[in-house]
Design an enzyme around this catalytic site. Structure first.
Site, PDB file in Angstrom:
ATOM      1  N   GLY A  11      36.575  33.730  45.345  1.00  0.00           N
ATOM      2  CA  GLY A  11      36.836  34.687  45.270  1.00  0.00           C
ATOM      3  C   GLY A  11      35.855  35.077  45.694  1.00  0.00           C
ATOM      4  CG  ASN A  17      30.666  34.529  47.010  1.00  0.00           C
ATOM      5  OD1 ASN A  17      29.060  35.034  47.369  1.00  0.00           O
ATOM      6  ND2 ASN A  17      31.392  34.879  48.488  1.00  0.00           N
ATOM      7  CG  ASP A 125      36.252  47.675  38.771  1.00  0.00           C
ATOM      8  OD1 ASP A 125      37.524  48.687  39.146  1.00  0.00           O
ATOM      9  OD2 ASP A 125      35.332  47.072  39.363  1.00  0.00           O
TER      10      ASP A 125
HETATM   11  N1  LIG Z   1      37.979  33.035  35.919  1.00  0.00           N
HETATM   12  C1  LIG Z   1      38.409  33.279  37.136  1.00  0.00           C
HETATM   13  N2  LIG Z   1      39.218  31.861  37.592  1.00  0.00           N
HETATM   14  C2  LIG Z   1      39.806  32.091  38.868  1.00  0.00           C
HETATM   15  N3  LIG Z   1      39.647  32.665  39.237  1.00  0.00           N
HETATM   16  C3  LIG Z   1      38.500  34.074  39.446  1.00  0.00           C
HETATM   17  C4  LIG Z   1      38.205  33.888  37.855  1.00  0.00           C
HETATM   18  N4  LIG Z   1      37.468  35.228  37.707  1.00  0.00           N
HETATM   19  C5  LIG Z   1      37.443  35.506  38.672  1.00  0.00           C
HETATM   20  N5  LIG Z   1      37.964  34.363  39.900  1.00  0.00           N
HETATM   21  C6  LIG Z   1      38.515  35.555  41.174  1.00  0.00           C
HETATM   22  O1  LIG Z   1      37.310  36.257  41.637  1.00  0.00           O
HETATM   23  C7  LIG Z   1      37.989  37.299  42.425  1.00  0.00           C
HETATM   24  C8  LIG Z   1      36.034  37.974  41.712  1.00  0.00           C
HETATM   25  O2  LIG Z   1      36.072  37.620  40.444  1.00  0.00           O
HETATM   26  P1  LIG Z   1      34.771  39.073  39.815  1.00  0.00           P
HETATM   27  O3  LIG Z   1      35.964  40.271  40.256  1.00  0.00           O
HETATM   28  O4  LIG Z   1      34.944  38.352  38.306  1.00  0.00           O
HETATM   29  O5  LIG Z   1      33.759  39.511  41.141  1.00  0.00           O
HETATM   30  P2  LIG Z   1      33.084  40.550  40.975  1.00  0.00           P
HETATM   31  O6  LIG Z   1      32.047  40.254  41.786  1.00  0.00           O
HETATM   32  O7  LIG Z   1      33.471  41.152  40.721  1.00  0.00           O
HETATM   33  O8  LIG Z   1      34.335  41.521  41.781  1.00  0.00           O
HETATM   34  P3  LIG Z   1      34.403  42.945  41.812  1.00  0.00           P
HETATM   35  O9  LIG Z   1      34.191  43.398  43.650  1.00  0.00           O
HETATM   36  O10 LIG Z   1      35.709  43.594  41.581  1.00  0.00           O
HETATM   37  O11 LIG Z   1      33.823  43.882  41.439  1.00  0.00           O
HETATM   38  C9  LIG Z   1      38.396  37.564  41.173  1.00  0.00           C
HETATM   39  O12 LIG Z   1      39.525  38.887  41.921  1.00  0.00           O
HETATM   40  C10 LIG Z   1      39.497  36.377  41.017  1.00  0.00           C
HETATM   41  O13 LIG Z   1      40.727  36.290  42.012  1.00  0.00           O
END
Ligand SMILES: Nc1ncnc2c1ncn2[C@@H]1O[C@H](COP(=O)(O)OP(=O)(O)OP(=O)(O)O)[C@@H](O)[C@H]1O
Length: 435
Positions: A11, A17, A125
Site C-alpha cells: 500500500g 507506505n 476518512d
Molecule cells: N494491516 C494491513 N494489512 C494489509 N494491508 C494494509 C494494512 N494496512 C494498510 N494496508 C494497505 O495499505 C493501504 C494504505 O494504508 P493506510 O490507509 O493505513 O495508509 P495512509 O497513508 O494513511 O493512507 P491514506 O492515503 O488513506 O491516508 C491500505 O489501503 C491497504 O491497502
C-alpha cells in the site's frame, strides 16, 4: 527493524507506505506501515492520533495495532496483516454482490463504528481503501484522521477523501459529528451494489454538484443549518431535482435504498447512527415480524375483515429507543386471525412506504465510473475555473465530464523489497508492543 523481513509493498497512502512483512520473533505475517514524515522524539510518535486511537480501540472489526517502532527518525507501525481492502474487492468483482454478501460487509463495518463511536472516536476518512478484508472479515483501518468526539472544534485540518466526504465538511462547517462517518457508510453501501462510486466528484465543487444530482439540491426544509454554512452559496447554483435512487441502484432492495437514502441525508441530524443503522429493516430482510395486531387506526369491522389488505411497511426509525426494533412487516388491515385469512392479493396491493416519492427524473447523469479512478486522499485538484458558468445556466445539460485523469493515485508503487532491511539500525531504536 531486523525483526521484520519485508516481503513486498502492499500500500502507498498519503501518510505511509505499507509492507507485508514476516515477524521472525512470532513467525507471523504482519503489515508494517512506514510513515512518510520523519520523527525526532518518541513523544511525538506516541502522541499521534493513529497511535492514541488504536491503542484504545480493541474490536474484531478494527485493525489491530501490534506495536510501534522508531528507528533512524523513521516511524513504523506494526499491524495485524489483512489480505486486501474493500476497494480491491470491488475492483476485482465481475458480477454484482448479492444483497446477503453486502449485508455481511455492512454489519461488520457498522459494528466497528458502533464500538468506535461509543468509545468517543470518529474516523473521518472512511472509504473502501480503509476497510481491510480477509476471508470476508472486514476491519476498519487508517486512523490517521481519527478524532476524539469530545475534542474541540474547529476541525480545520480535516481532509478526508472527496468522494466520501459529507456535505457539512464540503461546505466548511466548523464542527461536525460522527454523522460524517455515516454519510461515508451510505456512499459505500451504494457502491457495493453498483461497484461504482455514488458521488465521484472531480473537485470539491463538482463533488457538491454530484451530490445535488442524486439527492436534489437542499433547501431550508431538508437542512436548515446547512443553508448558513460558509460555502452554502455554492449550492444556490445547483437547482436540481432529486434522482430516483431505484434507477441508479436497480439491484438494491427497497430496504437497501431506504437505508442509503437515510444515511446520505443532507442534514447530519437526520442520518441514523451506526447503532440505529444496524436496526434498519435492511438487516432484517427475510425475517418477517408481524406488526402488533391492536392497531387503533384500523377499525375492527366485519367489512374490513372481509377484505384484508397487505402493506409492505418500511417504518421510519428515529432516535427513540422504542424505534430501534421496528422492522419490515406484513400489516393486516384489520384485527383478524391471519391463519384463517390467507392473503389473496395482487402485487399492486403491496404498497411501499419509504418516506420518499417518485421525484422527477433527471435525464442524464455522469456515466458510471470505473472504480479504478480514485480521488486524491488529501487536497483537491483545483476547481474548474468556469464552473459557475457551466452550472448556472442549465445544470442538466452541462454535466461536467468525468474520469478525466488516468491512473489511480492509489496504485501501488513499484515493489521495494527489503526496504526496511536497507535501513540498518544505527540510531537508537524505540519499540513498543501493544499486544
Ligand atoms: N494491516 C494491513 N494489512 C494489509 N494491508 C494494509 C494494512 N494496512 C494498510 N494496508 C494497505 O495499505 C493501504 C494504505 O494504508 P493506510 O490507509 O493505513 O495508509 P495512509 O497513508 O494513511 O493512507 P491514506 O492515503 O488513506 O491516508 C491500505 O489501503 C491497504 O491497502
Amino acid at each position: 527493524m531486523e525483526r521484520y523481513k519485508v516481503i513486498r509493498e502492499i500500500g502507498d497512502g498519503t501518510c505511509g507506505n505499507v509492507f507485508r512483512a514476516y515477524d521472525i520473533e512470532t513467525n507471523e505475517i504482519v503489515a508494517v506501515k512506514k510513515m512518510k514524515r520523519k520523527f525526532y522524539h518518541w513523544e511525538e510518535c506516541i502522541s499521534l492520533r493513529e497511535v492514541k486511537a488504536l491503542q484504545k480501540l480493541n474490536h474484531p472489526n478494527i485493525v489491530m495495532l501490534k506495536g510501534v517502532t522508531m528507528e533512524n527518525h523513521e516511524l513504523f507501525f506494526i499491524f495485524e496483516h489483512m489480505e486486501c481492502n474493500l476497494y480491491d474487492v470491488i475492483r476485482e468483482r465481475r458480477a454484482p454482490f448479492s444483497e446477503e454478501e453486502i449485508r455481511k460487509f455492512m454489519v461488520q463495518i457498522l459494528q466497528g463504528l458502533v464500538y468506535m463511536h461509543n468509545n468517543g472516536y470518529f474516523h473521518r476518512d472512511l472509504k473502501p481503501e480503509n476497510l481491510l478484508v480477509t476471508n470476508n472479515i472486514v476491519k476498519i483501518a487508517d486512523f490517521g484522521l481519527a478524532r476524539e468526539v469530545c475534542s474541540s472544534p474547529p476541525y480545520t485540518d480535516y481532509v478526508s477523501t472527496r468522494w466520501y466526504r459529507a456535505p457539512e465538511v464540503l461546505l466548511q462547517a466548523s464542527a461536525y459529528t460522527p454523522a460524517i462517518d455515516m454519510w461515508a457508510v451510505g456512499a459505500i453501501l451504494a457502491e457495493l451494489f453498483t461497484l461504482s462510486p455514488l458521488f465521484p466528484g472531480e473537485t470539491e465543487t463538482d463533488q457538491l454538484y454530484k451530490i445535488c444530482s442524486v439527492l436534489g439540491s437542499p433547501d431550508h426544509s431538508v437542512w436548515p443549518e446547512g443553508m448558513n454554512l460558509p460555502r452554502s452559496n455554492r449550492l444556490q447554483f445547483f437547482q436540481i431535482p432529486p434522482r430516483n435512487l431505484w434507477e441508479l441502484i436497480p439491484n438494491a432492495s427497497l430496504e437497501a435504498i431506504d437505508l442509503i437514502q437515510q444515511l446520505c441525508s443532507w442534514d447530519p441530524k437526520r442520518r441514523p447512527t451506526a447503532e440505529q443503522s444496524l436496526h434498519h429493516p435492511f438487516f432484517n430482510v427475510g425475517k418477517w415480524v408481524p406488526r402488533p395486531l391492536h392497531d387503533a387506526s384500523y377499525p375492527r369491522t366485519n367489512e374490513s375483515r372481509a377484505s384484508p389488505r397487505l402493506e409492505l411497511n418500511l417504518w421510519g426509525f428515529g432516535t427513540e429507543p422504542d424505534d430501534l426494533d421496528l422492522t419490515l412487516s406484513l400489516k393486516p388491515s384489520s384485527v383478524t386471525d391471519l391463519s384463517k385469512h390467507a392473503p389473496k392479493h395482487t402485487e399492486e396491493e403491496i404498497l411501499p412506504h419509504l418516506g420518499f416519492e417518485n421525484p422527477p427524473v433527471q435525464p442524464g447523469l455522469w456515466p458510471l465510473m470505473s472504480s479504478s479512478h480514485r480521488p486524491m486522499a488529501m487536497g483537491d485538484v483545483p476547481a474548474m475555473p468556469s464552473w459557475q458558468q457551466a452550472y448556472m445556466i442549465d445544470s442538466q445539460s452541462t454535466l461536467p465530464a468525468v474520469g478525466g485523469f488516468s491512473g489511480s493515485p492509489f496504485g501501488l508503487s513499484p515493489l521495494q523489497p527489503n526496504l526496511l532491511e536497507r535501513n540498518p539500525s544505527l540510531a537508537p531504536i524505540r519499540h513498543v508492543n501493544f499486544f
